[in-house]
Design a protein around this motif. Structure first.
Motif, short mmCIF file in Angstrom:
data_model
loop_
_atom_site.label_atom_id
_atom_site.label_comp_id
_atom_site.label_asym_id
_atom_site.label_seq_id
_atom_site.Cartn_x
_atom_site.Cartn_y
_atom_site.Cartn_z
N SER A 252 -0.18 1.45 -3.97
CA SER A 252 -0.48 1.48 -1.98
C SER A 252 1.13 1.17 -1.17
N LEU A 253 1.49 1.73 -0.61
CA LEU A 253 2.43 2.25 0.57
C LEU A 253 2.34 1.19 1.72
N LYS A 254 3.13 -0.34 2.09
CA LYS A 254 3.35 -0.28 3.82
C LYS A 254 3.97 -0.38 4.44
N ILE A 255 3.28 0.33 5.53
CA ILE A 255 4.00 1.41 6.60
C ILE A 255 4.42 -0.01 7.49
N GLY A 256 5.26 -0.68 8.07
CA GLY A 256 5.57 -2.07 8.62
C GLY A 256 3.83 -3.08 8.08
N MET B 81 0.18 -1.93 8.60
CA MET B 81 0.00 -1.33 7.59
C MET B 81 -0.07 -0.63 6.29
N THR B 82 -1.42 -0.47 5.44
CA THR B 82 -1.24 -0.45 4.65
C THR B 82 -2.03 0.71 3.82
N LEU B 83 -2.06 1.33 2.84
CA LEU B 83 -2.32 3.09 2.61
C LEU B 83 -1.95 3.39 1.59
N ALA B 84 -3.32 3.11 1.65
CA ALA B 84 -3.99 2.67 -0.11
C ALA B 84 -4.90 4.40 -0.66
N MET B 85 -4.71 5.12 -1.47
CA MET B 85 -4.60 6.84 -2.43
C MET B 85 -6.31 6.16 -3.23
N ALA B 86 -7.00 4.98 -2.75
CA ALA B 86 -7.91 4.04 -4.09
C ALA B 86 -8.34 4.94 -4.07
N THR B 87 -9.83 6.09 -4.96
CA THR B 87 -10.46 7.01 -4.77
C THR B 87 -11.92 6.07 -5.79
#
Length: 180
Positions: free
Chosen positions: A50-54, A56-62
């Motif tokens: 998971s990538l944190k941008i500020g 906001m958390t961007l997760a590539m979980a499938t």
């Protein structure tokens, strides 16, 4: 004072380690195993990252996260197998290629094509690798004698050298026939 300084001993020690590693690396598909291991890591990592941008958390979980983890762990295991059990290198190479292909639909397009390409190239290198001849080994085969005569490939008396005067053959019915 001694003639050798501690720096020379360390240099010799490092040279010995480097030579031993080079010999070990030359007896197995080292680069194939390394690429396969490096291909398994992104395939297993990206679905759980998971990538944190500020804020906001961007997760590539499938939903195929478990499948991605299994494929990644198997690729790492196959890479280690190429290093430590190089006799099964062809099996490990074929399995790596198949797992890399399966990772395309299962694991975020094969770890964003990074893991897919590394595992694919590693598997192909493993299949193509063949053990090399050592520096001290000579090619097997008959050596010519100093007087220029032909050396027979089969040991023992040969027809035409004066020691065998009669040929024997085997009949179709199993009996022996003396042909002269």
């Amino acid at each position: 004072m001694s003639a050798e300084s501690p720096g020379q001993q360390n240099e010799h020690f490092l040279r010995v380690i480097k030579r031993r590693f080079r010999d070990w690396r030359g007896q197995r598909p080292f680069w194939a195993g390394l690429l396969t291991i490096l291909g398994g890591i992104p395939i297993a990592y990206f679905p759980y990252a998971s990538l944190k941008i500020g804020h906001m958390t961007l997760a590539m979980a499938t939903t195929a996260g478990a499948g991605s983890l299994i494929i990644g762990v198997l690729l790492v295991t196959l890479g280690l197998t190429m290093w430590f059990h190089h006799i099964v290198r062809v099996f490990a190479g074929v399995a790596s290629i198949l797992l890399a292909l399966v990772s395309l639909p299962v694991s975020n397009v094969g770890g964003f094509l990074i893991g897919f390409l590394l595992a694919l190239i590693g598997g192909a290198l493993s299949i193509a690798w063949a053990p090399g001849k050592g520096e001290t080994e000579e090619a097997p085969g008959p050596s010519a004698p100093a007087d220029g005569r032909d050396v027979p490939l089969v040991p023992g008396p040969q027809v035409g050298d004066g020691t065998i005067t009669q040929k024997t053959g085997v009949h179709v019915d199993g009996g022996r026939n003396s042909a002269g």
